[in-house]
Design a protein around this motif. Sequence first.
Motif, mmCIF file in Angstrom:
data_model
loop_
_atom_site.group_PDB
_atom_site.id
_atom_site.type_symbol
_atom_site.label_atom_id
_atom_site.label_comp_id
_atom_site.label_asym_id
_atom_site.label_seq_id
_atom_site.Cartn_x
_atom_site.Cartn_y
_atom_site.Cartn_z
ATOM 1 N N LYS A 89 39.934 -10.932 -101.865
ATOM 2 C CA LYS A 89 39.219 -10.113 -102.849
ATOM 3 C C LYS A 89 38.900 -10.917 -104.099
ATOM 4 O O LYS A 89 37.857 -10.728 -104.715
ATOM 5 N N ALA A 90 39.813 -11.813 -104.456
ATOM 6 C CA ALA A 90 39.578 -12.643 -105.638
ATOM 7 C C ALA A 90 38.335 -13.499 -105.413
ATOM 8 O O ALA A 90 37.458 -13.585 -106.273
ATOM 9 N N LEU A 91 38.250 -14.133 -104.235
ATOM 10 C CA LEU A 91 37.111 -15.003 -103.946
ATOM 11 C C LEU A 91 35.825 -14.192 -103.897
ATOM 12 O O LEU A 91 34.767 -14.636 -104.342
ATOM 13 N N GLU A 92 35.928 -12.980 -103.352
ATOM 14 C CA GLU A 92 34.757 -12.124 -103.265
ATOM 15 C C GLU A 92 34.275 -11.783 -104.668
ATOM 16 O O GLU A 92 33.084 -11.826 -104.958
ATOM 17 N N PHE A 93 35.223 -11.466 -105.539
ATOM 18 C CA PHE A 93 34.876 -11.135 -106.913
ATOM 19 C C PHE A 93 34.223 -12.330 -107.603
ATOM 20 O O PHE A 93 33.304 -12.188 -108.404
ATOM 21 N N LEU A 94 34.690 -13.533 -107.252
ATOM 22 C CA LEU A 94 34.143 -14.745 -107.864
ATOM 23 C C LEU A 94 32.823 -15.150 -107.210
ATOM 24 O O LEU A 94 32.198 -16.106 -107.609
ATOM 25 N N GLY A 95 32.437 -14.418 -106.163
ATOM 26 C CA GLY A 95 31.158 -14.698 -105.527
ATOM 27 C C GLY A 95 31.215 -15.719 -104.414
ATOM 28 O O GLY A 95 30.198 -16.254 -104.007
ATOM 29 N N VAL A 96 32.406 -16.010 -103.919
ATOM 30 C CA VAL A 96 32.530 -16.958 -102.802
ATOM 31 C C VAL A 96 32.812 -16.156 -101.548
ATOM 32 O O VAL A 96 33.720 -15.334 -101.526
ATOM 33 N N LYS A 152 40.981 -23.316 -102.490
ATOM 34 C CA LYS A 152 39.599 -22.885 -102.316
ATOM 35 C C LYS A 152 38.836 -22.943 -103.634
ATOM 36 O O LYS A 152 37.667 -23.302 -103.684
ATOM 37 N N ILE A 153 39.524 -22.590 -104.707
ATOM 38 C CA ILE A 153 38.860 -22.609 -106.018
ATOM 39 C C ILE A 153 38.555 -24.042 -106.415
ATOM 40 O O ILE A 153 37.463 -24.351 -106.885
ATOM 41 N N LYS A 154 39.516 -24.933 -106.216
ATOM 42 C CA LYS A 154 39.318 -26.326 -106.596
ATOM 43 C C LYS A 154 38.283 -27.023 -105.706
ATOM 44 O O LYS A 154 37.700 -28.023 -106.093
ATOM 45 N N GLU A 155 38.046 -26.487 -104.489
ATOM 46 C CA GLU A 155 37.041 -27.080 -103.594
ATOM 47 C C GLU A 155 35.637 -26.580 -103.916
ATOM 48 O O GLU A 155 34.662 -27.097 -103.397
ATOM 49 N N SER A 156 35.546 -25.528 -104.743
ATOM 50 C CA SER A 156 34.244 -24.939 -105.001
ATOM 51 C C SER A 156 33.595 -25.562 -106.228
ATOM 52 O O SER A 156 34.207 -25.620 -107.289
ATOM 53 N N LYS A 157 32.365 -26.037 -106.059
ATOM 54 C CA LYS A 157 31.662 -26.678 -107.179
ATOM 55 C C LYS A 157 31.602 -25.774 -108.385
ATOM 56 O O LYS A 157 31.816 -26.210 -109.505
ATOM 57 N N SER A 158 31.305 -24.494 -108.147
ATOM 58 C CA SER A 158 31.064 -23.620 -109.290
ATOM 59 C C SER A 158 32.345 -23.092 -109.917
ATOM 60 O O SER A 158 32.337 -22.610 -111.033
ATOM 61 N N LEU A 159 33.472 -23.194 -109.210
ATOM 62 C CA LEU A 159 34.697 -22.574 -109.733
ATOM 63 C C LEU A 159 35.755 -23.574 -110.147
ATOM 64 O O LEU A 159 36.718 -23.220 -110.795
ATOM 65 N N LEU A 203 50.959 -27.834 -108.626
ATOM 66 C CA LEU A 203 50.487 -28.589 -109.778
ATOM 67 C C LEU A 203 49.647 -29.778 -109.329
ATOM 68 O O LEU A 203 48.644 -30.114 -109.952
ATOM 69 N N GLU A 204 50.048 -30.396 -108.200
ATOM 70 C CA GLU A 204 49.264 -31.521 -107.680
ATOM 71 C C GLU A 204 47.873 -31.078 -107.245
ATOM 72 O O GLU A 204 46.912 -31.834 -107.343
ATOM 73 N N GLU A 205 47.760 -29.843 -106.759
ATOM 74 C CA GLU A 205 46.452 -29.341 -106.319
ATOM 75 C C GLU A 205 45.609 -28.860 -107.501
ATOM 76 O O GLU A 205 44.523 -28.355 -107.314
ATOM 77 N N GLY A 206 46.161 -28.959 -108.708
ATOM 78 C CA GLY A 206 45.334 -28.634 -109.861
ATOM 79 C C GLY A 206 45.704 -27.369 -110.622
ATOM 80 O O GLY A 206 44.978 -26.966 -111.531
ATOM 81 N N ALA A 207 46.835 -26.738 -110.256
ATOM 82 C CA ALA A 207 47.252 -25.568 -111.044
ATOM 83 C C ALA A 207 47.654 -26.041 -112.446
ATOM 84 O O ALA A 207 48.213 -27.133 -112.601
ATOM 85 N N GLU A 208 47.364 -25.230 -113.462
ATOM 86 C CA GLU A 208 47.675 -25.617 -114.842
ATOM 87 C C GLU A 208 49.129 -25.346 -115.164
ATOM 88 O O GLU A 208 49.760 -26.075 -115.916
#
Length: 183
Positions: free
Chosen positions: A43-50, A94-101, A122-127
């Motif tokens: 649902k999160a990805l859907e909301f973000l348009g992916v 999935k978010i880090k793989e998406s150009k727009s997100l 954290l290695e995958e890019g979580a803050e």
Amino acid sequence: MGMAAEAQFHVLAVDDSHLDRKLIEMLLKTSSYHVTAVDSGTKALEFLGVHEDEQNQANTPSVFPNDHHQDVDVNLIITDYCMPGMTGYDLLRKIKESKSLKDIPVVIMSSDNIPSRINRCLEEGAEEFFLKPVQLSDVSKLRPHLLKGIAKESQPNIDNIKAMEESHSPDRTRTNYNGLEVA
């Protein structure tokens, strides 16, 4: 024009537990963030348009109108790690793989203090990695990430987005000219 002044940070909260979702929503609202809460990574990805199947059928009309509503104005995503279906880690990837997100800061929450899991996120890019129950003091750590995200969009970019929104034109080449329009 006066929008920017009262614009709130928009945080997308993802948690399959109704109770945890209410709690994080309450904490974020206390810090006067605008919150959208969903109960799964899908649902999160859907909301973000992916859309999962977007790749295969690019030309079928999407349920969500025009695709660059992918600029959903989400400034930060906070997600539970342990969820059925798609874990918080999967969602992060999935978010880090998406150009727009990929520039949207992602924070992971978990009730388990498992160092290897924390490091992997954290290695995958979580803050940040918050242990549950999340406290107000944790939520206060979000602000610098939100501000950083905005600093990244230096002024011209904000204008580009405005220009794109005003044009609503599907043709992607516009972005090449935006630099000129701004100047």
